[in-house]
Design a protein around this motif. Structure first.
Motif, PDB file in Angstrom:
ATOM      1  N   ARG A  45      21.180  -3.126   2.202  1.00 20.14           N
ATOM      2  CA  ARG A  45      19.943  -3.261   1.581  1.00 20.14           C
ATOM      3  C   ARG A  45      20.120  -1.761   0.574  1.00 20.14           C
ATOM      4  O   ARG A  45      20.204  -0.750   1.055  1.00 20.14           O
ATOM      5  CB  ARG A  45      18.623  -3.165   2.281  1.00 20.14           C
ATOM      6  CG  ARG A  45      17.578  -3.143   1.431  1.00 20.14           C
ATOM      7  CD  ARG A  45      16.353  -3.250   2.396  1.00 20.14           C
ATOM      8  NE  ARG A  45      16.251  -4.280   3.377  1.00 20.14           N
ATOM      9  CZ  ARG A  45      15.791  -4.199   4.658  1.00 20.14           C
ATOM     10  NH1 ARG A  45      15.814  -3.081   5.113  1.00 20.14           N
ATOM     11  NH2 ARG A  45      16.033  -5.336   5.208  1.00 20.14           N
ATOM     12  N   ALA A  46      19.984  -1.973  -0.669  1.00 15.67           N
ATOM     13  CA  ALA A  46      19.960  -0.849  -1.716  1.00 15.67           C
ATOM     14  C   ALA A  46      18.733   0.112  -1.263  1.00 15.67           C
ATOM     15  O   ALA A  46      17.433  -0.188  -1.083  1.00 15.67           O
ATOM     16  CB  ALA A  46      19.794  -1.271  -3.036  1.00 15.67           C
ATOM     17  N   ILE A  47      19.158   1.334  -1.297  1.00 17.89           N
ATOM     18  CA  ILE A  47      18.031   2.392  -1.148  1.00 17.89           C
ATOM     19  C   ILE A  47      17.259   2.642  -2.427  1.00 17.89           C
ATOM     20  O   ILE A  47      17.954   2.842  -3.388  1.00 17.89           O
ATOM     21  CB  ILE A  47      18.721   3.706  -0.882  1.00 17.89           C
ATOM     22  CG1 ILE A  47      19.138   3.661   0.690  1.00 17.89           C
ATOM     23  CG2 ILE A  47      17.584   4.663  -0.546  1.00 17.89           C
ATOM     24  CD1 ILE A  47      20.021   4.755   1.258  1.00 17.89           C
ATOM     25  N   ARG A  48      16.017   2.744  -2.292  1.00 19.24           N
ATOM     26  CA  ARG A  48      15.018   2.975  -3.376  1.00 19.24           C
ATOM     27  C   ARG A  48      14.710   4.408  -3.623  1.00 19.24           C
ATOM     28  O   ARG A  48      14.138   4.945  -2.895  1.00 19.24           O
ATOM     29  CB  ARG A  48      13.770   2.211  -3.223  1.00 19.24           C
ATOM     30  CG  ARG A  48      13.779   0.606  -2.983  1.00 19.24           C
ATOM     31  CD  ARG A  48      12.566  -0.072  -2.825  1.00 19.24           C
ATOM     32  NE  ARG A  48      12.740  -1.432  -2.552  1.00 19.24           N
ATOM     33  CZ  ARG A  48      11.647  -2.120  -2.409  1.00 19.24           C
ATOM     34  NH1 ARG A  48      10.307  -1.886  -2.299  1.00 19.24           N
ATOM     35  NH2 ARG A  48      11.712  -3.445  -2.278  1.00 19.24           N
ATOM     36  N   TYR A  49      15.748   4.851  -4.590  1.00 14.47           N
ATOM     37  CA  TYR A  49      15.406   6.480  -4.698  1.00 14.47           C
ATOM     38  C   TYR A  49      14.292   6.821  -5.549  1.00 14.47           C
ATOM     39  O   TYR A  49      13.896   5.838  -6.728  1.00 14.47           O
ATOM     40  CB  TYR A  49      16.678   7.185  -5.151  1.00 14.47           C
ATOM     41  CG  TYR A  49      17.946   7.037  -4.223  1.00 14.47           C
ATOM     42  CD1 TYR A  49      18.006   8.034  -3.104  1.00 14.47           C
ATOM     43  CD2 TYR A  49      18.791   6.288  -4.228  1.00 14.47           C
ATOM     44  CE1 TYR A  49      18.608   8.150  -2.242  1.00 14.47           C
ATOM     45  CE2 TYR A  49      20.067   6.375  -3.101  1.00 14.47           C
ATOM     46  CZ  TYR A  49      19.673   7.252  -2.447  1.00 14.47           C
ATOM     47  OH  TYR A  49      20.963   7.174  -1.468  1.00 14.47           O
ATOM     48  N   GLY A  50      13.604   7.695  -5.286  1.00 13.61           N
ATOM     49  CA  GLY A  50      12.454   8.071  -6.158  1.00 13.61           C
ATOM     50  C   GLY A  50      11.674   9.342  -5.786  1.00 13.61           C
ATOM     51  O   GLY A  50      12.227   9.787  -4.411  1.00 13.61           O
ATOM     52  N   ASP A  51      10.783   9.876  -6.337  1.00 14.60           N
ATOM     53  CA  ASP A  51      10.226  10.934  -6.012  1.00 14.60           C
ATOM     54  C   ASP A  51       9.178  10.706  -4.583  1.00 14.60           C
ATOM     55  O   ASP A  51       8.377   9.624  -4.863  1.00 14.60           O
ATOM     56  CB  ASP A  51       9.301  11.738  -7.112  1.00 14.60           C
ATOM     57  CG  ASP A  51      10.134  12.357  -8.293  1.00 14.60           C
ATOM     58  OD1 ASP A  51      11.265  12.486  -7.695  1.00 14.60           O
ATOM     59  OD2 ASP A  51       9.692  12.414  -9.341  1.00 14.60           O
ATOM     60  N   VAL A  52       9.277  11.397  -3.736  1.00 15.78           N
ATOM     61  CA  VAL A  52       8.190  11.298  -2.616  1.00 15.78           C
ATOM     62  C   VAL A  52       7.216  12.541  -2.546  1.00 15.78           C
ATOM     63  O   VAL A  52       7.623  13.736  -2.610  1.00 15.78           O
ATOM     64  CB  VAL A  52       8.908  11.330  -1.277  1.00 15.78           C
ATOM     65  CG1 VAL A  52       7.887  11.385  -0.154  1.00 15.78           C
ATOM     66  CG2 VAL A  52       9.644  10.026  -1.340  1.00 15.78           C
ATOM     67  N   ASP A  53       6.046  12.369  -2.870  1.00 13.08           N
ATOM     68  CA  ASP A  53       5.031  13.373  -2.998  1.00 13.08           C
ATOM     69  C   ASP A  53       4.298  13.657  -1.547  1.00 13.08           C
ATOM     70  O   ASP A  53       3.578  12.765  -1.053  1.00 13.08           O
ATOM     71  CB  ASP A  53       3.740  13.261  -3.883  1.00 13.08           C
ATOM     72  CG  ASP A  53       3.081  14.243  -4.235  1.00 13.08           C
ATOM     73  OD1 ASP A  53       3.174  15.403  -3.796  1.00 13.08           O
ATOM     74  OD2 ASP A  53       1.780  13.756  -4.610  1.00 13.08           O
ATOM     75  N   LEU A  54       5.130  14.567  -0.964  1.00 12.90           N
ATOM     76  CA  LEU A  54       4.345  14.830   0.549  1.00 12.90           C
ATOM     77  C   LEU A  54       3.175  15.418   0.505  1.00 12.90           C
ATOM     78  O   LEU A  54       2.699  16.397  -0.172  1.00 12.90           O
ATOM     79  CB  LEU A  54       5.805  15.808   1.275  1.00 12.90           C
ATOM     80  CG  LEU A  54       6.915  15.463   1.266  1.00 12.90           C
ATOM     81  CD1 LEU A  54       7.814  16.456   1.918  1.00 12.90           C
ATOM     82  CD2 LEU A  54       6.889  14.066   2.266  1.00 12.90           C
ATOM     83  N   PRO A  55       2.232  15.037   1.468  1.00  7.70           N
ATOM     84  CA  PRO A  55       0.652  15.461   1.539  1.00  7.70           C
ATOM     85  C   PRO A  55       0.924  16.808   2.013  1.00  7.70           C
ATOM     86  O   PRO A  55       1.704  17.110   3.046  1.00  7.70           O
ATOM     87  CB  PRO A  55       0.121  14.429   2.605  1.00  7.70           C
ATOM     88  CG  PRO A  55       1.286  13.995   3.279  1.00  7.70           C
ATOM     89  CD  PRO A  55       2.441  13.884   2.478  1.00  7.70           C
TER      90      PRO A  55
END
Length: 413
Positions: A45-55
């Motif tokens: 399954r392709a990994i969906r890369y993107g920004d993760v805004d950590l709380p």
């Protein structure tokens, strides 16, 4: 949230990693299967890369590291790895692990600490935070009433021992454990050198000896990077060649976040492309809504965001139960080993397994609970070389350690 383990995580399985912590934690690793460390999508399954805004959190200072003595301050500790006397460590805030927001807590770190502690009058969630310093011991912080502890331990095999500085000390020899009690901390240690271990932890906590982060630049940089999220599992890195790494967990009202932090030696930090190549081969993972890879020499971070449904992955939150917190007693006779529920919370029998089952002379009735005063008798003639081991099913996918004991003739401590 499926409770399986990705053996490809940094080349180290959860069992291999936690066995390095020694003593009770090693026994706990052999039984516990609660874990969400396989949190990358499968290779197909392709990994969906993107920004993760950590709380963010109100206080992200890693105050737990004040309990880590510098290596030069450590006594002989029966370390599982002479090159790494600390083993792997864990940190958790027992009452704040995402249960209310996400349906069930992320409780691996809490469960590892649980395996190294006894019930002393307080439910586990009463502690503000808990840190297990590998084979050295475990510290639970919070407001402590010494009378509450004294009354709880009066019903157990613990006996009052000589105190140490600001700590009251209780020791037991049926199982080699000790607990030191102050007004704001409980220090648990086990094994032959348990008193020396507890003293070093107490001295580090009070600043009477050098602390690890004050003399170990890698540990200081790593823990500064990680901070103090709700749970930290040291040693669960994803990228090869690091000096230190781990997995930490946090959450908000809609998502769970699993963050793998690594620190590398000068000139050895991999590129972002190399990190992506390494994590793409990790199978049996959960469906992350996005994955964020950042490289900031000497640091590498892989952050995963899972929405609530992916985090739960079909689990029934109503079926989840926390581990009962118990102090177990042991009376080892010539032909019978009797394990007693001396103090603590009831144990629903239908969720528990008492091994080896063929040695259990008085199996409890289905639908019953084990309460303080109840006993389980095991015939020594029917025991193998394995330890007595009690495990508990927290839900359909998770079974974790309640208690483990090696008979004296089989013990190597």
């Amino acid at each position: 949230m499926r409770q399986t383990v990705d053996d490809g995580a940094g080349g180290r399985s959860r069992r291999q990693v936690l066995r390095r912590t020694g003593g009770v934690l090693a026994a706990g690793a052999a039984a516990a299967s609660a874990g969400c460390t396989n949190l990358l999508p499968p290779a197909s399954r392709a990994i969906r890369y993107g920004d993760v805004d950590l709380p963010g959190r109100d206080d992200d200072t890693p105050d737990y590291r004040r309990w880590f003595p510098a290596e030069a301050e450590l006594p002989s500790l029966e370390a599982a790895d002479e090159d790494d006397p600390y083993g792997n460590w864990t940190y958790a805030t027992p009452g704040e692990l995402g249960a209310a927001e996400l349906g069930r807590p992320f409780d691996i770190g809490r469960n590892v600490a649980h395996a190294s502690m006894d019930y002393v009058g307080y439910p586990f969630e009463a502690y503000d935070d808990v840190v297990s310093v590998g084979p050295i011991g475990t510290v639970a912080e919070g407001a402590v009433d010494r009378g509450t502890v004294e009354r709880a331990l009066a019903e157990t095999n613990y006996e009052r021992a000589d105190g140490y500085r600001e700590y009251d000390v209780y020791d037991r020899t049926d199982v080699d454990r000790l607990v030191a009690v102050s007004d704001d901390a409980l220090v648990h240690a086990s094994g032959e050198h348990r008193r020396a271990k507890a003293q070093r932890l107490a001295d580090a906590g009070a600043g009477r000896v050098d602390r690890r982060h004050e003399v170990d630049e890698t540990f200081a940089a790593y823990t500064d990077r990680v901070g103090a999220p709700p749970s930290v599992l040291d040693g669960f890195g994803l990228v090869d060649g690091d000096l230190a790494s781990g997995l930490w967990f946090t959450f908000d009202g809609t998502s769970a976040y699993f963050v793998y932090d690594h620190v590398f030696a000068d000139g050895e930090t991999p590129s972002r492309g190399e990190v992506k190549r390494q994590i793409s081969g990790i199978a049996r993972g959960e469906r992350a809504s996005r994955v964020d890879v950042t490289v900031d020499d000497p640091f590498v971070r892989v952050a995963l965001q899972l929405d609530e449904s992916a985090y739960m992955d079909g689990d029934d939150a109503d079926d989840y139960r926390s581990l009962p917190f118990v102090t177990w007693g042991v009376d080892e006779g010539s032909d019978t080993i009797t394990v007693s529920h001396d103090a603590g919370e009831p144990v629903p029998v239908d969720r528990a397994e008492f091994r080896p089952t063929e040695a259990l002379r008085n199996p409890p009735a289905s639908g019953s609970t084990l309460e303080p005063g109840d006993e389980l008798a095991f015939a020594t003639a029917d025991l193998s070389d394995d330890a007595l081991e009690f495990t508990y099913s927290q839900d359909e996918h998770s079974r974790s350690l309640l208690f483990s004991y090696e008979p004296a003739n089989d013990s190597d401590t």
